[in-house]
Scaffold this active site. Sequence first.
Site, PDB file in Angstrom:
ATOM      1  N   LYS A 116       0.808  -1.224   0.000  1.00  0.00           N
ATOM      2  CA  LYS A 116       0.000   0.000   0.000  1.00  0.00           C
ATOM      3  C   LYS A 116       0.837   1.268   0.000  1.00  0.00           C
ATOM      4  O   LYS A 116       0.489   2.252  -0.657  1.00  0.00           O
ATOM      5  CB  LYS A 116      -0.947  -0.022   1.198  1.00  0.00           C
ATOM      6  CG  LYS A 116      -1.971  -1.141   1.173  1.00  0.00           C
ATOM      7  CD  LYS A 116      -2.837  -1.112   2.418  1.00  0.00           C
ATOM      8  CE  LYS A 116      -3.924  -2.181   2.363  1.00  0.00           C
ATOM      9  NZ  LYS A 116      -3.379  -3.538   2.363  1.00  0.00           N
ATOM     10  N   GLU A 200      -3.593   6.445   7.826  1.00  0.00           N
ATOM     11  CA  GLU A 200      -4.418   7.240   6.923  1.00  0.00           C
ATOM     12  C   GLU A 200      -5.491   8.001   7.693  1.00  0.00           C
ATOM     13  O   GLU A 200      -5.971   7.538   8.734  1.00  0.00           O
ATOM     14  CB  GLU A 200      -5.129   6.345   5.898  1.00  0.00           C
ATOM     15  CG  GLU A 200      -4.241   5.762   4.844  1.00  0.00           C
ATOM     16  CD  GLU A 200      -5.040   4.946   3.850  1.00  0.00           C
ATOM     17  OE1 GLU A 200      -4.466   4.571   2.820  1.00  0.00           O
ATOM     18  OE2 GLU A 200      -6.244   4.670   4.101  1.00  0.00           O
ATOM     19  N   HIS A 235     -14.060  -3.767   8.943  1.00  0.00           N
ATOM     20  CA  HIS A 235     -13.292  -3.470   7.731  1.00  0.00           C
ATOM     21  C   HIS A 235     -13.266  -4.637   6.758  1.00  0.00           C
ATOM     22  O   HIS A 235     -12.429  -4.695   5.866  1.00  0.00           O
ATOM     23  CB  HIS A 235     -11.862  -3.033   8.077  1.00  0.00           C
ATOM     24  CG  HIS A 235     -11.794  -1.920   9.066  1.00  0.00           C
ATOM     25  ND1 HIS A 235     -12.296  -0.667   8.811  1.00  0.00           N
ATOM     26  CD2 HIS A 235     -11.318  -1.881  10.339  1.00  0.00           C
ATOM     27  CE1 HIS A 235     -12.115   0.113   9.864  1.00  0.00           C
ATOM     28  NE2 HIS A 235     -11.537  -0.608  10.814  1.00  0.00           N
ATOM     29  N   ARG A 297      -4.449  -9.013  -7.862  1.00  0.00           N
ATOM     30  CA  ARG A 297      -4.941 -10.391  -7.883  1.00  0.00           C
ATOM     31  C   ARG A 297      -6.428 -10.370  -8.195  1.00  0.00           C
ATOM     32  O   ARG A 297      -7.033  -9.297  -8.331  1.00  0.00           O
ATOM     33  CB  ARG A 297      -4.729 -11.044  -6.512  1.00  0.00           C
ATOM     34  CG  ARG A 297      -5.323 -10.229  -5.368  1.00  0.00           C
ATOM     35  CD  ARG A 297      -5.230 -10.919  -4.033  1.00  0.00           C
ATOM     36  NE  ARG A 297      -5.533 -10.049  -2.910  1.00  0.00           N
ATOM     37  CZ  ARG A 297      -6.741  -9.697  -2.500  1.00  0.00           C
ATOM     38  NH1 ARG A 297      -7.803 -10.133  -3.157  1.00  0.00           N
ATOM     39  NH2 ARG A 297      -6.910  -8.912  -1.447  1.00  0.00           N
TER      40      ARG A 297
END
Length: 667
Positions: A116, A200, A235, A297
Site C-alpha cells: 500500500k 491514513e 473493515h 490479484r
Amino acid sequence: MFHKILIANRGEIACRVISTARRLGIKTVAVYSDADAHAKHVAMADEAVQIGPAPVAESYLKGARIIKAALQTGAQAIHPGYGFLSENPDFVRAVEAAGLIFIGPSASAIKAMGLKDAAKSLMLEAGVPVVPGYHGENQDPDFLADEADKIGYPVLIKARAGGGGKGMRLVEKPAAFKSALQGAQREGQASFGDPVCLIEKFVSHPRHIEIQVFGDAHGNAISLFERDCSLQRRHQKVIEEAPAPDMPQKIRDAMGKAAVEAAKTIGYSGAGTVEFIVDGSGPLREDGFWFMEMNTRLQVEHPVSEAITGLDFVELQLRVASGEPLPVTQDDLSIDGWAFEARVYAEDVPKGFLPATGRLDHLSFPEAAEFSRGAIRIDSGVRQGDDICPWYDPMIAKVIVHGPTRGAALNMLSAALAQCHVAGSVTNLEFLGALSRHAGFARGEVDTGLIGRDLDALSAQAAAEPYVLALAALGGLGLLGPAKTEGPWDQLMGWRHWDDAQHFSALGADEDRLEQRVTMRDQGHFQVDGNGHSVTLEVSALGATSYRVLCDGAVFSADVVVLPERVWVFVEGRSFNFSLPDALADAQSDQTGGDCIIAPMPGLVKVVSATIGMTVAQGDPLLILEAMKMEHTLTAPRDGVIAEVLSSVGEQVTDGTVLLTLEPQDD
C-alpha cells in the site's frame, strides 16, 4: 493454452479456479494442509499434493513446497487465488526461476502496487489523488503516534501488505493508538509475513468503490467497471454489488480512466482491482474520490463483475497468462443488469461477529439457476459434513444473484438467502437477510458506516414463535419424517399407537427452558402446549427435511433438521436451534460463574497482559487470542483480582479452555 495448472490455494477460490479449468479442458493439481486432506477442492482436482501442517505459515505460505509440487506433477503454471502468496513478489520470482508461469502480474507490478505504501507513492507521482496519511518506512511507535496527531483523529492503521480487513484498526483517540498499532503489526506479520503499517485519515461517510481492471502482455488494459463494497464490518466486506448505486457516468469514466492509467503505468498483466475511497456525504463528484490501494490479484467479489459483463475472469487470467491478448476491448464492454454478492460466514453476530467453528451437519443452498430475468450462483469451498476449523477464514459460501435492475436483484438476494440453511454452526445468514431488507440500503444510501449505525436492529434476534417451538418438539420427539413413497404406510408420518401426550424438554439459544406437551389428534395433526402457548398444526412432508405446515389457518413451509442432541428449525429466512440440557455442564457453569476467562473458540494465545495478583476492572483487556487469522481480545468479566494465569504466549488452546481465573467474590 496450458494443459495442467496447480492452484496454490484452498477453499472456495480453489474450487472456483478448478471449475473454469475443467470447462477449458485443463487438468488441475490441488495442494492441501493436514487439516484439508478431505476438503472439497482436493476432491475436485485431478491430483493433490500434501504440503504441510494446518497453520498457513507451515503449509500454504511455503512457496518452495508449492513450486516443488508443481514440478513433480508436471504443471506448467501456478494460479495463486487470493490471499496467501498471491501478492508476494518473491514467490513470483521463484515460480519463474523454476521455469513455471505465474498466473498473475509480474513481480515488479506486485512490488509497485501490492504494498500500500509503495502504491500510494506511485499514485502521488502520477497525480492521482490519495487519502492524506503517512506511507513511509519509519515504524517507531512514537513517530507514528506523532504522525497520527498531525493527520488528525480518527485515523486508520493499515498493514501495508494487508487485505480482507486483516491488519487494520480504526483509532478514534490518541490513547488507543499504540495498542492498536501493535495489534495491526501482529496481524500483518501473521497473515502476510510483513508487520509494516501505514496511517491514513479516516474519511467521514466513506464509500468503498473499486474498479476491476485487466491487462495483458501486449500493452492492452481495460476497465470492467466498478463495484461498490461499502457494506463492511470490522473493515471486511459483507455484501458487494456491481455497478455502484447512483454512479454518474462521468464519475465512472473518471475512475475507470484513472484505474486503467495506473495499470498501464506499471505494465500490468492479469486481473487487478484499483480501490478508491469516495466521499459519500452527498452526490458523487469528480474531486471526491481518492486512491486507496491496488489489489494485484483476483478479488473475492469478482463474481458480481462477471455477472454484469458476461465474462469469466478466471478464463481471462488463464488466457492472458498463456500469452494471448485480451479478447475484448473497452468499446466491446457494457453493463448488463445488476448483481449482488453476500458472504456467508460461520460467525456469531450477537457476540461481535466472533468467528465460529463447528461441523456443517446440514448444508442446503438454493440451486444455481439461470433465468430469463436473472440468475443465482453459489460459490463454496465446503460440503455437508465438513468442519469449519480455526486455522482458516470461516467463509462458508458466497451467494451471488444477477437481475435486470437493482431492485429486482436485491429481491432475488433476499429470497436466496432465506433458502440457505446451515446447521451445526452459527452463521451470519439472518444478519445478511436483515441487511438485504434494510430500507436505506434498498434506496442505495450506502457507506462503510451503515452497518455500525444500525447494528442493533440488523443483529436483533427474533424470539421463536409458538409454532417454531412446536416444530422443534415434533422434530425432537421423532414425530416428523420424510415422505418416502406414495404408499399409505410411508405417508403416516409420526404414526404410533399411543393416546397419552408426549413431553419434550430442551434449551433455547439463550438457555431458556423449552417445555412442550405434544398430543397427536390424527395422522399429521398435532396439538402442542407449553411455555404459555397452545397451537395446533397439520404437518406434511415435502422432502427429507422440508415440511408444509398449516398452523391456526396460516400455511407456510419450514425445514426441521434433527441432529444428535440438537434440533434446528428454519423458517422465513430465520433459524432456531434447541439442545437437550447437559446437567454436568450446568453444574460446572454454576461453580465457575464469572470467575473464569474461557476461550470462546480454538486459537493461539498471542498476548497475556494479566499477572497473578493484578487488580482488574470489568472490561479490562487480559489476553489476546488469534483465531481465523484475526485477533480477539478477551476482557475481565467483572472487577476483581487475577488468581491464576493458566495460559502462556504461543500456546494453542481449544474451545472452552479456562485461560485465567479471578479470585472468588465475597458473599
